[in-house]
Design a protein around this motif. Structure first.
Motif: not given
Ligand code: ATR
Length: 273
Positions: A15-16, A19-20, A22-23, A245, A248, A262, A265-266, A269
Motif C-alpha cells: 500500500k506504500s 499512501i505516499h 496521498m501524502f 501509515v 510511512a 495520517v 489516509v488511515i 485505507l
C-alpha cells in the motif's frame, strides 16, 4: 520530479505507493513513488540502478531485503543499528545514503494517536523477531515502567533484552506469563502468528479486560488475537493499519521535511480493506 519506490518480494500488495501519493497530494509535494519486485540475487543491482538516477531521493525496503539494505547504506541511525534492518533509505546532501527504521516511531505515533498512554505503564511485547527488535528503542523512549518481551522461544527474548542495557526491559518465555503477574496496561502482538491465523500460546489470565491490545498485523477483519482479546472482555483492541501509515509518515517526513496527516489516509485505507 523526485523519485521514490518500495522494494519487496512480494510487492504487488504493497500500500506504500498509494499512501505516499496521498501524502504528496495532501502536502503539495511533487514526487513519484513506485514499486519494484526483486529477488535476493539482484536486489543490490536494482537498488544501485535506481539511485544512479540523480532524481532518486529515497526508497522503502520491505521483506526480505531489510537486512541487506542495512548493510548497503553508508550510515545507520542508532535504532537501525540495533535492529540490524532498515525500511527507509535517504540520499543525503553529501551523496551518502542513510538507513533508518521507521517502524518503531510509526508504532509509537499510532499508539499515542489512539490515546494510549505509555509513560509509566506496563507493556508486554509478544514476539522477538525483526518486528519486535525494530520497536524496542522507540517504546523505551516513552518511559514505560516495564517493557516485557515474551517469546515462544525464550532465549530469543532474553537475547533481545540483553542488547539494550535498560532496567525497564526484560525478556522471557510465554510460560513465565502464566504465573500471577500484575496486569499489563498494553499488550502488543508483534509475532507473525496472526498472518497464519494462529494465536500466540499465552495464558488468558495475562489479558486483563482493562488492558489495551494492539496487533501489528491488520486485515479486513480483526485478527485472531484481536478476536480472542475481545472474547476475554477487552474493549480497547486495535490492529496495525495505523502503524503502517505511521511508519510511512515517518519516512515521508525524513525525506521531505514535511509531516503529513495520517488520520485521513488511515480512513481511506480502512474503507478499502
Ligand atoms: P518478523 O520480522 O515478522 O518479526 P521473524 O523475525 O521471523 O518475523 O519473527 C517471527 C516472530 O513471531 C518470532 O518471535 C516467532 O517466535 P519464535 O522465535 O519462537 O519462532 C513468532 N511466532 C511465529 N509464529 C508464532 C506462533 N504461532 N506462536 C507464537 N509465536 C510465533
Amino acid at each position: 520530479m523526485d523519485q521514490y519506490l518500495v522494494f519487496g518480494n512480494p510487492i504487488a500488495q504493497s500500500k506504500s505507493p498509494l499512501i505516499h501519493s496521498m501524502f504528496a497530494q495532501q502536502t503539495g509535494q511533487e514526487l513519484q513513488y513506485g514499486r519494484m519486485l526483486a529477488v535476493k540475487e539482484d536486489f543490490i543491482e536494482h537498488l544501485e540502478a535506481f539511485f544512479s538516477n540523480p532524481l532518486a531521493q529515497g526508497c522503502n525496503v520491505t521483506a526480505p531485503f531489510k537486512e541487506m539494505a542495512a548493510k548497503w547504506v553508508n550510515e545507520l541511525s542508532s535504532s537501525a543499528k540495533l535492529a540490524g534492518a532498515i525500511n527507509t533509505i535517504k540520499r543525503q546532501q553529501d551523496g551518502r545514503f542513510l538507513g533508518e527504521t521507521t517502524d518503531g516511531p510509526g508504532l509509537v505515533q499510532d499508539l499515542l494517536r489512539l490515546g494510549i498512554i505509555l509513560n509509566n505503564k506496563r507493556i508486554l511485547l509478544l514476539g522477538a523477531g525483526g518486528a519486535a527488535r525494530g520497536v524496542l528503542k522507540p517504546l523505551l523512549a516513552e518511559h514505560p515502567s516495564l517493557l516485557m518481551v515474551a517469546n515462544r522461544t525464550p532465549a530469543k527474548a532474553q537475547l533481545l533484552a540483553s542488547l539494550l542495557s535498560s532496567d525497564t526491559l526484560q525478556g522471557c518465555g510465554f510460560d513465565t506469563l502464566s504465573s500471577p503477574l500484575p496486569p499489563f496496561d498494553l499488550i502488543i502482538n508483534s509475532t507473525s502468528a496472526s498472518l497464519s491465523g494462529e494465536l500466540p500460546a499465552i495464558a488468558d489470565s495475562i489479558i486483563a479486560a482493562s488492558s489495551h491490545v494492539y496487533d501489528m498485523s491488520y486485515a479486513d477483519k480483526p485478527t485472531v488475537f484481536m478476536q480472542h482479546a475481545s472474547q476475554l472482555g477487552v474493549a480497547n483492541v486495535y490492529d496495525g493499519l495505523g502503524m503502517l501509515v505511521g511508519q510511512a509518515a515517518e519516512s515521508f517526513t525524513l525525506w521531505r521535511g514535511v509531516r503529513p496527516l495520517v488520520e485521513p489516509v488511515i480512513q481511506i485505507l480502512r474503507a478499502k480493506l
